[in-house]
Design an enzyme around this catalytic site. Structure first.
Site: not given
Length: 319
Positions: A32, A181
């Site tokens: 991204i 995460y």
């Protein structure tokens, strides 16, 4: 601006010009972050890629220059897992001011064992949150020198279902990679919201905005060789998923809008329009658990202690 209906029209394919402005994108060499950098480069701004790998940064810059005529793009070596290196990395930017930073770089592990940074922090929490926390401290003088700078923190939809364990931020008691995460990204998002509270209290010209990409898959992402190559098989196999999620090029849109749109305000959360998973960027309500200032304040204090940033975390006026 508190709802999608109150925001002006925004065309992700016709971005406003930004000549003369300087943007830093951490992890801008892949995923991204690469598409954030490519899209911001198309505005005429100078875009700096913060990357651990000079070779990967060089490949990303070549790809951007091949697609964006006259792109003003360069790179600095930046390792968010090494807190002691960040002050010199900021000095190597060699700019008088910084108009925006996009905190995008991150580590995501799928399997045990638990790993640590050189500073002894769990690697996802240490890189994704603590690294960006410390980096912002060193960037604040450059951000404060700009007329209306923005700190854009890239969170994750995975954080929506997570809650922080403030007594086990480093996942020492129980380590599950996907949960760790998600919590590391949630910590980043808490930081982005709390940073804006503190900037507003200091009457700073800097604003802090949180964004997330929704569901962004490599298999739905257009090729950018050698940075990313999508095979025909991957494209065809992912076609059904496109009804619900999107590629990483579209996953970049909320962060890009958070950088460029003058209607965006500090403290907001931006994500994809359709179920928070895909589509054009919109201002969405800050998640209920993310709006808890007591959790954010405790995380802030813990982050100051863990990163050993000198003195009070700087805002305009005390940099």
């Amino acid at each position: 601006m508190s709802s999608a209906s109150s925001t002006p029209s925004w065309d992700v394919h016709r971005l406003p010009r930004a000549e003369g402005r300087v943007f830093l994108v951490t992890g801008g060499n892949a995923g991204i972050g690469y598409f954030v950098a490519e899209q911001l480069s198309a505005t005429g701004a100078t875009v700096v890629l913060g990357s651990r790998s000079p070779a990967k940064a060089e490949a990303a810059m070549g790809s951007i220059r091949a697609r964006v005529a006259g792109a003003r793009v360069r790179a600095v070596r930046m390792d968010l897992a090494d807190l002691s290196s960040l002050q010199s990395a900021v000095a190597s930017l060699d700019v008088a001011r910084l108009d925006a930073v996009v905190h995008n770089a991150g580590v995501a592990l799928d399997d045990p064992p638990r790993e640590e940074t050189a500073d002894g922090h769990e690697i996802m929490f240490g890189t994704n949150h603590l690294g960006h926390f410390a980096l912002t401290r060193w960037l604040m003088p450059l951000l404060s020198a700009a007329p209306a700078a923005r700190v854009v923190t890239m969170g994750s939809f995975a954080a929506k279902s997570e809650r922080l364990d403030l007594d086990d931020l480093q996942s020492r008691k129980e380590y599950r990679p996907k949960r760790t995460y998600g919590r590391s990204k949630l910590a980043q998002m808490y930081f982005g919201v709390e940073l804006d509270r503190r900037l507003r209290a200091a009457d700073s010209t800097v604003a802090s905005v949180v964004a997330h990409p929704g569901g962004a898959l490599d298999s739905l992402t257009p090729s950018r060789p050698p940075v990313h190559v999508r095979t025909t098989g991957a494209r065809l196999g992912a076609a059904p998923a496109a009804l619900l999620v999107q590629g990483k090029d579209a996953g970049a849109w909320p962060a890009v809008r958070a950088v460029l749109d003058p209607a965006v305000r500090g403290g907001q959360l931006w994500g994809p329009r359709v179920f928070g998973l895909r589509g054009e960027p919109r201002n969405e309500p800050v998640w209920e658990h993310l709006a808890d200032p007591s959790v954010a304040a405790r995380l802030w204090d813990a982050s100051c202690e863990l990163t050993r940033v000198p003195g009070q975390f700087p805002t305009a006026g005390n940099t």
